[in-house]
Design a protein around this motif. Sequence first.
Motif, PDB file in Angstrom:
ATOM      1  N   ARG A  76      -4.118   1.292   1.872  1.00  0.00           N
ATOM      2  CA  ARG A  76      -3.749   0.421   0.760  1.00  0.00           C
ATOM      3  C   ARG A  76      -2.456   0.912   0.094  1.00  0.00           C
ATOM      4  O   ARG A  76      -1.591   0.103  -0.290  1.00  0.00           O
ATOM      5  CB  ARG A  76      -4.886   0.382  -0.267  1.00  0.00           C
ATOM      6  CG  ARG A  76      -4.619  -0.560  -1.443  1.00  0.00           C
ATOM      7  CD  ARG A  76      -5.843  -0.708  -2.328  1.00  0.00           C
ATOM      8  NE  ARG A  76      -6.277   0.554  -2.914  1.00  0.00           N
ATOM      9  CZ  ARG A  76      -7.373   1.216  -2.557  1.00  0.00           C
ATOM     10  NH1 ARG A  76      -8.157   0.746  -1.606  1.00  0.00           N
ATOM     11  NH2 ARG A  76      -7.689   2.359  -3.136  1.00  0.00           N
ATOM     12  N   THR A  77      -2.299   2.217  -0.043  1.00  0.00           N
ATOM     13  CA  THR A  77      -1.119   2.769  -0.700  1.00  0.00           C
ATOM     14  C   THR A  77       0.144   2.516   0.112  1.00  0.00           C
ATOM     15  O   THR A  77       1.221   2.280  -0.451  1.00  0.00           O
ATOM     16  CB  THR A  77      -1.307   4.278  -0.938  1.00  0.00           C
ATOM     17  OG1 THR A  77      -2.508   4.487  -1.686  1.00  0.00           O
ATOM     18  CG2 THR A  77      -0.144   4.866  -1.714  1.00  0.00           C
ATOM     19  N   ASP A  95       1.963  10.024   2.989  1.00  0.00           N
ATOM     20  CA  ASP A  95       0.772   9.513   2.305  1.00  0.00           C
ATOM     21  C   ASP A  95       0.409  10.450   1.151  1.00  0.00           C
ATOM     22  O   ASP A  95       0.144  11.636   1.370  1.00  0.00           O
ATOM     23  CB  ASP A  95      -0.383   9.431   3.305  1.00  0.00           C
ATOM     24  CG  ASP A  95      -1.683   8.968   2.655  1.00  0.00           C
ATOM     25  OD1 ASP A  95      -1.611   8.282   1.618  1.00  0.00           O
ATOM     26  OD2 ASP A  95      -2.754   9.296   3.195  1.00  0.00           O
ATOM     27  N   PRO A  96       0.368   9.947  -0.089  1.00  0.00           N
ATOM     28  CA  PRO A  96       0.061  10.807  -1.237  1.00  0.00           C
ATOM     29  C   PRO A  96      -1.432  10.919  -1.541  1.00  0.00           C
ATOM     30  O   PRO A  96      -1.812  11.576  -2.514  1.00  0.00           O
ATOM     31  CB  PRO A  96       0.778  10.093  -2.379  1.00  0.00           C
ATOM     32  CG  PRO A  96       0.615   8.634  -2.037  1.00  0.00           C
ATOM     33  CD  PRO A  96       0.731   8.569  -0.521  1.00  0.00           C
ATOM     34  N   THR A  97      -2.281  10.291  -0.718  1.00  0.00           N
ATOM     35  CA  THR A  97      -3.709  10.245  -1.027  1.00  0.00           C
ATOM     36  C   THR A  97      -4.340  11.631  -0.946  1.00  0.00           C
ATOM     37  O   THR A  97      -4.291  12.272   0.108  1.00  0.00           O
ATOM     38  CB  THR A  97      -4.444   9.308  -0.047  1.00  0.00           C
ATOM     39  OG1 THR A  97      -3.794   8.035  -0.035  1.00  0.00           O
ATOM     40  CG2 THR A  97      -5.895   9.146  -0.441  1.00  0.00           C
ATOM     41  N   LEU A 102      -4.157   7.847   8.422  1.00  0.00           N
ATOM     42  CA  LEU A 102      -2.817   7.896   9.011  1.00  0.00           C
ATOM     43  C   LEU A 102      -2.751   7.030  10.259  1.00  0.00           C
ATOM     44  O   LEU A 102      -1.740   6.370  10.512  1.00  0.00           O
ATOM     45  CB  LEU A 102      -2.441   9.337   9.334  1.00  0.00           C
ATOM     46  CG  LEU A 102      -2.303  10.273   8.133  1.00  0.00           C
ATOM     47  CD1 LEU A 102      -2.059  11.701   8.595  1.00  0.00           C
ATOM     48  CD2 LEU A 102      -1.178   9.810   7.218  1.00  0.00           C
ATOM     49  N   ALA A 103      -3.836   7.033  11.043  1.00  0.00           N
ATOM     50  CA  ALA A 103      -3.882   6.166  12.225  1.00  0.00           C
ATOM     51  C   ALA A 103      -3.755   4.705  11.812  1.00  0.00           C
ATOM     52  O   ALA A 103      -3.040   3.916  12.460  1.00  0.00           O
ATOM     53  CB  ALA A 103      -5.188   6.395  12.986  1.00  0.00           C
ATOM     54  N   GLY A 104      -4.421   4.338  10.727  1.00  0.00           N
ATOM     55  CA  GLY A 104      -4.335   2.973  10.233  1.00  0.00           C
ATOM     56  C   GLY A 104      -2.935   2.620   9.760  1.00  0.00           C
ATOM     57  O   GLY A 104      -2.448   1.502  10.000  1.00  0.00           O
TER      58      GLY A 104
END
Length: 293
Positions: free
Chosen positions: A87-88, A72-74, A124-126
């Motif tokens: 969303r990413t 995840d880059p968020t 991350l759970a999502g």
Amino acid sequence: MTIAVTTPTGRVGSRVLRMLLQAGVRPRVLVRDPARLDTAVRERVDVRQGDLTDGAFVREAVAGARSVFWVDPTPHTDAEPVATSRRTAAPVADAAREGDIARLALLSSIGAEKRHGVGHIDGLAGIEEDFDATGADVLHLRCGYFFTNLAMEAGSLAQGVLSTTADLDAPLAWVDPRDIGDVAAARLLNEEWKGRVVQAVHGPEDLSFRRVAEILTGVLGRTVRAEAVADDDVRGALRAAGLPEGAVEGIVGMMAGTRDLVREQPRDVVTTTPTTLAEWAYAHLRPIVPGSA
């Protein structure tokens, strides 16, 4: 066998990339700036240039890959970190659901098993849930607290202070990101696992912040003490730095939400990795902390 790697210049992604190259694989890399890749590496990978927040780019770039390693880059500074994380990752989930990807490997975190109440980790759970729903083979790497987080404390460590909102005596899993990369690469190269797999990456031993301070005292050649900070004090500092409220709660919630965590995966031979904090700190932290003996 095509393996797509996101964030290939990051702490974990770069290690995954190196391990795959040494295994004789030509990975596909999704990267914003190919110039950040070493020249010798660029010659040995399939480069797809673009931004991971660009859904159209991601959907096209992962299509046809056997496996995708998703990081995840968020940034934690995002105003809506949980929503942005999900969303990413959505284009990757879409590709798997439509049969364009067979296997997904996610860099997740300890705390994701709670599903809610763990700040940005809820994102991350999502993603875990969204990947699980695709029908693809899915691996979730539930990682401990990165050694590299200590690099952000170099200034405070120079003053002999290691501050945290955690319980100073509560044991936590600490891990070298390079070891996470080794585990991820080994899993990506293994064609035997199927279905939904959750694997924790716990590092060599659980350490309290007080014990971490003792280890750093020996490494840095100065007395380091662990100091407790209240959640509200951290909130105030983050707000003063101009972070939006969603980012503030995303950051504070990560530690607050894991204080009562009972880890889903026990420490065992599979979840334990080799690099000790002392080893890592001598090589990577000592050189950047001013005045280290």
